[in-house]
Design a protein around this motif. Structure first.
Motif, mmCIF file in Angstrom:
data_model
loop_
_atom_site.group_PDB
_atom_site.id
_atom_site.type_symbol
_atom_site.label_atom_id
_atom_site.label_comp_id
_atom_site.label_asym_id
_atom_site.label_seq_id
_atom_site.Cartn_x
_atom_site.Cartn_y
_atom_site.Cartn_z
ATOM 1 N N ARG A 6 31.095 27.158 46.492
ATOM 2 C CA ARG A 6 29.760 27.725 46.920
ATOM 3 C C ARG A 6 29.380 29.084 46.711
ATOM 4 N N THR A 8 26.318 32.088 45.947
ATOM 5 C CA THR A 8 25.211 32.482 46.582
ATOM 6 C C THR A 8 24.652 33.975 45.897
ATOM 7 N N SER A 9 23.489 34.022 45.781
ATOM 8 C CA SER A 9 23.098 35.527 45.461
ATOM 9 C C SER A 9 21.864 35.828 45.583
ATOM 10 N N ARG A 10 21.416 37.026 45.808
ATOM 11 C CA ARG A 10 19.986 37.577 46.166
ATOM 12 C C ARG A 10 20.018 39.121 45.635
ATOM 13 N N CYS A 22 16.645 33.726 47.289
ATOM 14 C CA CYS A 22 17.912 33.542 46.969
ATOM 15 C C CYS A 22 18.372 32.390 45.934
ATOM 16 N N SER A 23 19.719 32.444 45.717
ATOM 17 C CA SER A 23 20.001 31.321 44.596
ATOM 18 C C SER A 23 21.389 30.759 45.208
ATOM 19 N N ALA A 24 21.369 29.448 45.030
ATOM 20 C CA ALA A 24 22.615 28.827 45.506
ATOM 21 C C ALA A 24 23.193 27.613 44.796
ATOM 22 N N THR A 26 26.447 24.885 44.820
ATOM 23 C CA THR A 26 27.533 24.223 45.545
ATOM 24 C C THR A 26 28.010 23.193 44.519
ATOM 25 N N ALA A 55 22.102 26.248 39.449
ATOM 26 C CA ALA A 55 21.831 26.863 40.492
ATOM 27 C C ALA A 55 20.202 26.524 40.962
#
Length: 60
Positions: A6, A8-10, A22-24, A26, A55
Motif C-alpha cells: 500500500r 500513499t502520497s500527498r 492525496c493519491s493511493a 494498493t 494510483a
C-alpha cells in the motif's frame, strides 16, 4: 504466500491543496516463496508497475 503493498502520497499535483488531496495504490501479489521482493531481485512484472497509471487520486 500473499504480499500486500500500500502506497500513499500527498500532494499529488501542482495547484492542489496538500491537506485534502492525496493519491493511493494498493496491490496484492501471490508468490511461491516467503522471500520479500526487493530491488533487482524482484520479478520484472513487479518492477515494471507504473504508479502513474495505477494510483487513484482522491479528496479527503
Amino acid at each position: 504466500m500473499t504480499c500486500v503493498g500500500r502506497f500513499t502520497s500527498r500532494p499529488f499535483g501542482p495547484g492542489r491543496d496538500a491537506v485534502p488531496y492525496c493519491s493511493a495504490l494498493t496491490f496484492v501479489r501471490f508468490q511461491d516463496t516467503g522471500v520479500l521482493p526487493s530491488g533487482e531481485d524482484a520479478d520484472t512484472a513487479l518492477r515494471d508497475l507504473r504508479r502513474e497509471g495505477l494510483a487513484e487520486d482522491f479528496e479527503l
